[in-house]
Design a protein around this motif. Sequence first.
Motif, PDB file in Angstrom:
ATOM      1  N   LEU A  75       0.840  -1.207   0.000  1.00 50.33           N
ATOM      2  CA  LEU A  75       0.000   0.000   0.000  1.00 50.33           C
ATOM      3  C   LEU A  75       0.873   1.254   0.000  1.00 50.33           C
ATOM      4  CD1 LEU A  75      -2.292  -1.118   2.970  1.00 50.33           C
ATOM      5  CD2 LEU A  75      -2.686  -1.563   0.553  1.00 50.33           C
ATOM      6  N   ARG A  76       0.351   2.289  -0.631  1.00 55.15           N
ATOM      7  CA  ARG A  76       1.000   3.612  -0.553  1.00 55.15           C
ATOM      8  C   ARG A  76      -0.066   4.690  -0.637  1.00 55.15           C
ATOM      9  NH1 ARG A  76       3.128   8.238  -2.182  1.00 55.15           N
ATOM     10  NH2 ARG A  76       5.384   8.605  -2.083  1.00 55.15           N
ATOM     11  N   ALA A  77      -0.026   5.643   0.282  1.00 57.76           N
ATOM     12  CA  ALA A  77      -1.004   6.736   0.278  1.00 57.76           C
ATOM     13  C   ALA A  77      -0.697   7.717  -0.864  1.00 57.76           C
ATOM     14  CB  ALA A  77      -0.983   7.481   1.612  1.00 57.76           C
ATOM     15  N   VAL A  78      -1.770   8.208  -1.479  1.00 63.48           N
ATOM     16  CA  VAL A  78      -1.630   9.217  -2.552  1.00 63.48           C
ATOM     17  C   VAL A  78      -2.754  10.249  -2.398  1.00 63.48           C
ATOM     18  CG1 VAL A  78      -0.542   7.680  -4.231  1.00 63.48           C
ATOM     19  CG2 VAL A  78      -3.036   7.828  -4.127  1.00 63.48           C
ATOM     20  N   THR A  79      -2.562  11.374  -3.061  1.00 59.69           N
ATOM     21  CA  THR A  79      -3.618  12.394  -3.161  1.00 59.69           C
ATOM     22  C   THR A  79      -4.290  12.239  -4.513  1.00 59.69           C
ATOM     23  OG1 THR A  79      -2.381  13.908  -1.762  1.00 59.69           O
ATOM     24  CG2 THR A  79      -4.149  14.851  -3.105  1.00 59.69           C
ATOM     25  N   LEU A  80      -5.579  12.025  -4.490  1.00 61.43           N
ATOM     26  CA  LEU A  80      -6.305  11.821  -5.739  1.00 61.43           C
ATOM     27  C   LEU A  80      -6.721  13.160  -6.344  1.00 61.43           C
ATOM     28  CD1 LEU A  80      -8.597   8.840  -4.658  1.00 61.43           C
ATOM     29  CD2 LEU A  80      -6.436   8.752  -5.919  1.00 61.43           C
ATOM     30  N   PRO A  81      -6.722  13.266  -7.676  1.00 59.72           N
ATOM     31  CA  PRO A  81      -7.106  14.541  -8.321  1.00 59.72           C
ATOM     32  C   PRO A  81      -8.613  14.751  -8.281  1.00 59.72           C
ATOM     33  CG  PRO A  81      -6.652  12.876  -9.981  1.00 59.72           C
ATOM     34  CD  PRO A  81      -6.322  12.253  -8.658  1.00 59.72           C
ATOM     35  N   ASP A  82      -9.020  15.971  -8.786  1.00 64.35           N
ATOM     36  CA  ASP A  82     -10.442  16.320  -8.930  1.00 64.35           C
ATOM     37  C   ASP A  82     -11.166  16.282  -7.596  1.00 64.35           C
ATOM     38  OD1 ASP A  82     -10.277  16.544 -11.792  1.00 64.35           O
ATOM     39  OD2 ASP A  82     -10.204  14.360 -11.859  1.00 64.35           O
ATOM     40  N   ALA A  83     -10.466  16.722  -6.533  1.00 68.53           N
ATOM     41  CA  ALA A  83     -11.075  16.880  -5.210  1.00 68.53           C
ATOM     42  C   ALA A  83     -11.585  15.567  -4.635  1.00 68.53           C
ATOM     43  CB  ALA A  83     -12.208  17.909  -5.270  1.00 68.53           C
ATOM     44  N   ALA A  84     -11.021  14.440  -5.088  1.00 70.65           N
ATOM     45  CA  ALA A  84     -11.467  13.141  -4.572  1.00 70.65           C
ATOM     46  C   ALA A  84     -10.865  12.838  -3.206  1.00 70.65           C
ATOM     47  CB  ALA A  84     -11.108  12.032  -5.564  1.00 70.65           C
ATOM     48  N   GLY A  85      -9.853  13.595  -2.797  1.00 68.41           N
ATOM     49  CA  GLY A  85      -9.265  13.432  -1.478  1.00 68.41           C
ATOM     50  C   GLY A  85      -8.132  12.420  -1.443  1.00 68.41           C
ATOM     51  N   GLN A  86      -7.910  11.850  -0.251  1.00 70.11           N
ATOM     52  CA  GLN A  86      -6.819  10.896  -0.067  1.00 70.11           C
ATOM     53  C   GLN A  86      -7.210   9.517  -0.594  1.00 70.11           C
ATOM     54  OE1 GLN A  86      -4.276  13.239   0.543  1.00 70.11           O
ATOM     55  NE2 GLN A  86      -3.462  11.354   1.456  1.00 70.11           N
ATOM     56  N   GLY A  87      -6.224   8.813  -1.166  1.00 65.38           N
ATOM     57  CA  GLY A  87      -6.461   7.481  -1.704  1.00 65.38           C
ATOM     58  C   GLY A  87      -5.293   6.566  -1.430  1.00 65.38           C
ATOM     59  N   PRO A  99       7.689 -12.358  -3.921  1.00 67.14           N
ATOM     60  CA  PRO A  99       8.423 -11.381  -4.736  1.00 67.14           C
ATOM     61  C   PRO A  99       9.844 -11.182  -4.223  1.00 67.14           C
ATOM     62  CG  PRO A  99       6.245 -10.558  -4.148  1.00 67.14           C
ATOM     63  CD  PRO A  99       6.470 -11.776  -3.320  1.00 67.14           C
ATOM     64  N   SER A 100      10.759 -11.056  -5.166  1.00 68.16           N
ATOM     65  CA  SER A 100      12.151 -10.819  -4.810  1.00 68.16           C
ATOM     66  C   SER A 100      12.341  -9.364  -4.378  1.00 68.16           C
ATOM     67  CB  SER A 100      13.056 -11.134  -6.005  1.00 68.16           C
ATOM     68  OG  SER A 100      12.807 -10.195  -7.060  1.00 68.16           O
ATOM     69  N   GLU A 101      13.518  -9.106  -3.807  1.00 68.58           N
ATOM     70  CA  GLU A 101      13.842  -7.736  -3.387  1.00 68.58           C
ATOM     71  C   GLU A 101      13.856  -6.791  -4.588  1.00 68.58           C
ATOM     72  OE1 GLU A 101      14.189  -6.456  -0.406  1.00 68.58           O
ATOM     73  OE2 GLU A 101      13.743  -8.404   0.503  1.00 68.58           O
ATOM     74  N   ILE A 102      14.352  -7.312  -5.714  1.00 66.74           N
ATOM     75  CA  ILE A 102      14.400  -6.476  -6.927  1.00 66.74           C
ATOM     76  C   ILE A 102      12.983  -6.129  -7.379  1.00 66.74           C
ATOM     77  CG2 ILE A 102      15.044  -6.445  -9.365  1.00 66.74           C
ATOM     78  CD1 ILE A 102      17.479  -8.178  -8.650  1.00 66.74           C
ATOM     79  N   GLU A 103      12.107  -7.143  -7.335  1.00 68.31           N
ATOM     80  CA  GLU A 103      10.725  -6.896  -7.753  1.00 68.31           C
ATOM     81  C   GLU A 103      10.028  -5.922  -6.800  1.00 68.31           C
ATOM     82  OE1 GLU A 103       9.565 -11.084  -9.963  1.00 68.31           O
ATOM     83  OE2 GLU A 103       9.483 -10.970  -7.748  1.00 68.31           O
ATOM     84  N   LEU A 104      10.322  -6.054  -5.496  1.00 66.39           N
ATOM     85  CA  LEU A 104       9.711  -5.136  -4.523  1.00 66.39           C
ATOM     86  C   LEU A 104      10.248  -3.715  -4.687  1.00 66.39           C
ATOM     87  CD1 LEU A 104       9.583  -7.374  -1.315  1.00 66.39           C
ATOM     88  CD2 LEU A 104       7.711  -6.739  -2.840  1.00 66.39           C
ATOM     89  N   ASP A 105      11.547  -3.587  -4.959  1.00 70.51           N
ATOM     90  CA  ASP A 105      12.104  -2.241  -5.199  1.00 70.51           C
ATOM     91  C   ASP A 105      11.476  -1.605  -6.442  1.00 70.51           C
ATOM     92  OD1 ASP A 105      13.720  -2.399  -3.008  1.00 70.51           O
ATOM     93  OD2 ASP A 105      15.523  -3.007  -4.139  1.00 70.51           O
ATOM     94  N   ALA A 106      11.292  -2.428  -7.495  1.00 68.73           N
ATOM     95  CA  ALA A 106      10.661  -1.913  -8.716  1.00 68.73           C
ATOM     96  C   ALA A 106       9.214  -1.493  -8.442  1.00 68.73           C
ATOM     97  CB  ALA A 106      10.712  -2.970  -9.823  1.00 68.73           C
ATOM     98  N   LEU A 107       8.495  -2.271  -7.595  1.00 68.71           N
ATOM     99  CA  LEU A 107       7.118  -1.909  -7.250  1.00 68.71           C
ATOM    100  C   LEU A 107       7.076  -0.616  -6.457  1.00 68.71           C
ATOM    101  CD1 LEU A 107       4.100  -2.552  -7.109  1.00 68.71           C
ATOM    102  CD2 LEU A 107       4.560  -3.948  -5.055  1.00 68.71           C
ATOM    103  N   ALA A 108       7.991  -0.449  -5.500  1.00 62.64           N
ATOM    104  CA  ALA A 108       8.038   0.780  -4.694  1.00 62.64           C
ATOM    105  C   ALA A 108       8.324   1.990  -5.582  1.00 62.64           C
ATOM    106  CB  ALA A 108       9.089   0.647  -3.595  1.00 62.64           C
ATOM    107  N   ASP A 109       9.277   1.824  -6.522  1.00 69.61           N
ATOM    108  CA  ASP A 109       9.584   2.928  -7.439  1.00 69.61           C
ATOM    109  C   ASP A 109       8.369   3.269  -8.311  1.00 69.61           C
ATOM    110  OD1 ASP A 109      12.141   3.114  -6.464  1.00 69.61           O
ATOM    111  OD2 ASP A 109      13.054   1.923  -8.081  1.00 69.61           O
ATOM    112  N   ALA A 110       7.673   2.219  -8.767  1.00 68.70           N
ATOM    113  CA  ALA A 110       6.496   2.462  -9.604  1.00 68.70           C
ATOM    114  C   ALA A 110       5.422   3.202  -8.827  1.00 68.70           C
ATOM    115  CB  ALA A 110       5.965   1.130 -10.128  1.00 68.70           C
ATOM    116  N   MET A 111       5.211   2.778  -7.559  1.00 69.52           N
ATOM    117  CA  MET A 111       4.218   3.485  -6.736  1.00 69.52           C
ATOM    118  C   MET A 111       4.626   4.936  -6.495  1.00 69.52           C
ATOM    119  SD  MET A 111       2.804   0.802  -3.864  1.00 69.52           S
ATOM    120  CE  MET A 111       1.599  -0.457  -4.301  1.00 69.52           C
ATOM    121  N   ASP A 112       5.927   5.179  -6.245  1.00 69.27           N
ATOM    122  CA  ASP A 112       6.402   6.562  -6.050  1.00 69.27           C
ATOM    123  C   ASP A 112       6.159   7.403  -7.308  1.00 69.27           C
ATOM    124  OD1 ASP A 112       7.204   6.054  -3.487  1.00 69.27           O
ATOM    125  OD2 ASP A 112       9.334   5.731  -4.007  1.00 69.27           O
ATOM    126  N   ASP A 113       6.454   6.811  -8.471  1.00 68.62           N
ATOM    127  CA  ASP A 113       6.271   7.560  -9.726  1.00 68.62           C
ATOM    128  C   ASP A 113       4.789   7.896  -9.960  1.00 68.62           C
ATOM    129  OD1 ASP A 113       8.965   7.450 -10.196  1.00 68.62           O
ATOM    130  OD2 ASP A 113       8.859   5.756 -11.599  1.00 68.62           O
TER     131      ASP A 113
END
Length: 500
Positions: A75-87, A99-113
């Motif tokens: 899970l990762r918290a984000v701010t949703l557009p169009d006044a939808a609030g937190q998501g 999942p391997s460490e590499i796969e988890l790092d790639a997932l974390a980077d994808a969520m950050d992006d």
Amino acid sequence: MPDSDTRSLARYGRWLQRSAGPQFKVGIGRSEGGLLWPDDAADLADAIGAHPLCADLQAPQSMQRLDSAQGSLFLRAVTLPDAAGQGILLAMASRDQNPSEIELDALADAMDDVAAALDDATHLNTEMDLLAGELAERYEELHLVYEIDRHLANQDLGTEVLQDLLQSCAEQLNADVACFVRPADNLTISATNLSKPIHNLDLVLVEMRGDLFRFVSSSRATLVINSTEDPRRAYIFTDMPYKVLACPVFQGIEMPAMLVLLNHNHKPDFSNSDRRLGEVMAHQIANVMHMQGMFAEMRRFTEQMAAALIEAVEAKDPYTRGHSERVHLLSMRLGQGLRLRNEEMENLHWGSLLHDVGKIGIPDAVLCKPGRLTSDEYTFIKVHPERSYEILRHVDRLKGAIDGARHHQEKFDGTGYPHGLRGTSIPLLARIIAVADTYDSITSSRAYRAGSTHEAAVKEMTRVSGTQLDPELLDVFLRICEDDPALLVKLGVRREWDDH
């Protein structure tokens, strides 16, 4: 969420899925629970429904892991557009996957992006909303200025213009009352757009000329009073339970007037946008006042010049003293009866006053001859309309009056002078002046004869109707004379019964 918002989230969800890889099932949910995207992932919805997501996110700006019977949930918290609030960005791996460490790092980077992209979209939407609001305010200002320009373009610079401008102001700003106040002249002009009645409106308008004007005049700044608890109510607009927006109207360094907007207390407060629009309106009113002053000064100059020319003509021909003023009066009454436009009435005003100005160039021996004129002398007289044209054409302010003065001796059947124009090819103003000139010539006394009675003039003018005079204009003129006997008294015209 609206369909457009769901489609927007789907783009970000697909981005996250491609970046995370097939070993993860991803989604976007609400902080308080529930899945926003995709709408067909029952297992993912069940997984996140079992967790109080917000409470479990210890570090909302980074990816968190929750293990459950269904598998591992990221899970990762984000701010949703169009006044939808937190998501929440979601990714789930089944229990049989590790999942391997590499796969988890790639997932974390994808969520950050994706989170960063969603944050940018949220800021962009906020800025767009602010810009839309600003554009709406600017549109209101432009629309109000357009309305002001439309009124100025279509009317003379009189009280009617201010009245119409105030009406536009009341409607555009949704104000109950818009008022122009100039205390030095005891002038108050108002327009209403009432949301509910103001039973003491006359008293309210009078009160504006008192402490409210004095305060704005002293501060030389716009005054806004919205709250009933505003301490200024103790000495400004006392006991008047209205919201007030008062803008100074400047003329140079002087502040002779102000614009006041009033609203009932149940209406929204006057905003900064209302304040700006009120100041735009006040500035335009100041421009109108300035133009009115210039117009009045120009009119005074023209009147003085016209009076000097008329005096010069009458100094040459004392037997026609007062003739220009009488023709002017009759012409203007006929113009009113014909419902001429303001511009036509203005041109008729000057054309009728100055219709004989060309007589300045006629030799005194001809102009002042007490008896009948010879053929050659009459030829000299016939020159005067063209001389009027030669004099008036050099004055821009009087160019609209030229045709009336130049052609008032034309005849309806085409036998007149100077150009032998016929029927409606003779300018309307000239045909009007011809009727008035003929009537005054018949009813005015000369050295060699007394002026005829009104009834005799009517008989003679009826005889030449359609040959010398426009019959339709003559009918209107005779109706005016019949309906207003006081007009003939003012002109000093005799009636038949006066001779008995």
